[in-house]
Design an enzyme around this catalytic site. Structure first.
Site, short mmCIF file in Angstrom:
data_model
loop_
_atom_site.label_atom_id
_atom_site.label_comp_id
_atom_site.label_asym_id
_atom_site.label_seq_id
_atom_site.Cartn_x
_atom_site.Cartn_y
_atom_site.Cartn_z
N ASP A 195 41.33 112.29 -32.32
CA ASP A 195 42.31 112.98 -31.49
C ASP A 195 43.77 112.80 -31.97
O ASP A 195 44.33 111.70 -31.88
CB ASP A 195 42.23 112.48 -30.04
CG ASP A 195 40.83 112.59 -29.45
OD1 ASP A 195 39.85 112.54 -30.22
OD2 ASP A 195 40.72 112.72 -28.22
N GLU B 110 42.74 117.94 -29.50
CA GLU B 110 42.90 118.22 -28.07
C GLU B 110 44.18 117.66 -27.45
O GLU B 110 44.56 118.06 -26.37
CB GLU B 110 41.69 117.70 -27.27
CG GLU B 110 41.66 116.19 -27.17
CD GLU B 110 41.16 115.68 -25.83
OE1 GLU B 110 40.72 116.49 -25.00
OE2 GLU B 110 41.22 114.46 -25.63
N ASN C 7 38.42 117.69 -23.28
CA ASN C 7 38.75 117.95 -21.88
C ASN C 7 40.15 118.53 -21.68
O ASN C 7 40.45 119.10 -20.64
CB ASN C 7 38.59 116.67 -21.04
CG ASN C 7 39.34 115.50 -21.59
OD1 ASN C 7 39.16 115.12 -22.75
ND2 ASN C 7 40.21 114.92 -20.80
N HIS C 8 41.03 118.38 -22.68
CA HIS C 8 42.38 118.94 -22.56
C HIS C 8 42.52 120.32 -23.19
O HIS C 8 43.65 120.81 -23.36
CB HIS C 8 43.41 117.97 -23.16
CG HIS C 8 43.51 116.67 -22.42
ND1 HIS C 8 43.81 116.60 -21.08
CD2 HIS C 8 43.31 115.39 -22.83
CE1 HIS C 8 43.80 115.33 -20.70
NE2 HIS C 8 43.50 114.58 -21.73
N HIS D 99 32.61 114.59 -27.39
CA HIS D 99 33.85 114.17 -26.76
C HIS D 99 33.51 113.66 -25.36
O HIS D 99 33.28 114.44 -24.44
CB HIS D 99 34.79 115.38 -26.69
CG HIS D 99 36.20 115.03 -26.35
ND1 HIS D 99 37.11 114.61 -27.29
CD2 HIS D 99 36.86 115.00 -25.17
CE1 HIS D 99 38.27 114.36 -26.71
NE2 HIS D 99 38.14 114.59 -25.41
N HIS E 255 37.52 110.97 -27.75
CA HIS E 255 38.06 110.99 -26.38
C HIS E 255 38.66 109.68 -25.92
O HIS E 255 39.69 109.69 -25.27
CB HIS E 255 37.04 111.46 -25.34
CG HIS E 255 37.55 111.37 -23.92
ND1 HIS E 255 38.56 112.17 -23.44
CD2 HIS E 255 37.19 110.56 -22.89
CE1 HIS E 255 38.79 111.86 -22.17
NE2 HIS E 255 37.98 110.88 -21.82
N HIS F 144 40.13 107.38 -27.60
CA HIS F 144 41.29 107.04 -28.43
C HIS F 144 41.23 105.62 -28.98
O HIS F 144 42.19 105.15 -29.58
CB HIS F 144 42.61 107.25 -27.68
CG HIS F 144 42.90 108.69 -27.36
ND1 HIS F 144 44.14 109.13 -26.99
CD2 HIS F 144 42.10 109.79 -27.38
CE1 HIS F 144 44.09 110.44 -26.77
NE2 HIS F 144 42.86 110.86 -27.00
FE LIG Z 1 41.95 112.78 -26.54
FE LIG Z 2 39.73 113.79 -24.23
#
Ligand SMILES: [Fe+2]
Ligand SMILES: [Fe+2]
Length: 290
Positions: A34, A65, A93-94, A175, A200, A202
């Site tokens: 990410d 994302e 998700n973003h 993710h 996701h 991080h």
């Molecule tokens: Fe992320």
């Molecule tokens: Fe995420």
């Protein structure tokens, strides 16, 4: 701190660093976690030439994302990554935080959002990229635990695989928040895809390995962004929110940026020889004039 690289399951040939002839194996897939905000984008752009020189990746796939100020991605961000030689962008998700990306997701082939989102949501969940006659299928999935995804990742991945058609390799970016879902997806797809790579959280995990069926797996590759924050956010703001339990405006930290990802090496179709974790600080910047 020095950057670190840990190799799991590396074959002697893969570790010998031989070069690939056009149309032949080995294939190397660089996958980057990410990308967070402007600092993450510049870290990616600064690290990519070094990683290309060092590893000669056949394909570069990046999770984008969080590219736009920490949440979502804009067409401009995506174009910047493609211009830097990124072959495909995955999301999470973003995905829909920035509205201007909606039409871009429909019209651009090499950017994917989770395949198990609703069919009515903008974008698609798979793409195929090709270099020198080698075809890489890319599938993006979202976990179902603690994340909003309209359909099951475990059933929809079968549809996604069938959409790819004839490919030499398949990368699955799963993710997800829950480690259990990601581990289970690795086992579920072992022997059927080249790699199952988690994103996701991080935070990179220490479980990179090639599973018995030949699928490279890691629960989370980590992020490309500031280690000095709290998963990308300025740490004093994250701490204040947790301490006061009140809303706090979050900004992206700029402190201690690193690129985090993995390099998957392959010498057979749909199989990985090794997975190498890449944790690299942003190269030092030349001093500004004036
Ligand atoms: Fe992320
Ligand atoms: Fe995420």
């Amino acid at each position: 701190m020095a950057e670190s690289e840990a190799v799991a399951g590396g074959s002697p040939a893969a570790q010998a660093g031989e070069t690939r002839r056009p149309g032949e194996h080995p294939v190397r897939i660089l996958f980057v976690g990410d990308v967070v905000g402007g600092i993450g984008r510049s870290t990616l752009l600064d690290c990519l030439p070094v990683l290309r020189e060092r590893h000669s990746p056949t394909f570069v796939v990046v999770n984008g994302e969080n590219a736009a100020g920490g949440l979502g991605i804009t067409p401009k961000n995506a174009e910047q990554m493609f211009a830097a030689g990124v072959d495909a962008i995955t999301l999470g998700n973003h995905t829909y935080h920035r509205r201007e990306i909606y039409p871009y997701l429909e019209t651009h082939e090499r950017i994917v959002r989770p395949a198990n989102f609703l069919r009515s949501q903008p974008g698609k969940g798979t793409c195929v990229v090709e270099h020198d006659g080698v075809r890489l299928g890319v599938i993006n999935l979202s976990g179902n635990l603690y994340l909003r995804a309209g359909r099951s990742a475990f059933t929809e991945v079968e549809v996604a695989l069938s959409e790819l058609g004839e490919v030499d390799h398949v990368l699955v970016d799963v993710h997800a928040e829950a480690t259990s879902e990601k581990v289970a997806m690795g086992w579920h797809l072992d022997g059927r895809v080249t790699c199952v790579l988690g994103t996701h959280t991080h935070v990179p995990t220490a479980d990179a390995r090639v599973l018995p069926g030949g699928t490279a797996y890691i629960t989370d590759v980590g992020m490309t962004g500031p280690r000095g924050g709290v998963i990308g956010v300025k740490r004093e703001q994250a701490v204040e929110a947790l301490l006061t339990q009140m809303p706090v405006r979050f900004e992206t930290s700029e402190e201690d940026p690193w690129l985090m990802g993995v390099l998957v090496s392959c010498s057979q179709r749909l199989r990985a020889d090794s997975i190498e974790q890449l944790l690299m600080p942003r190269p030092p910047q030349p001093p500004r004039a004036g």
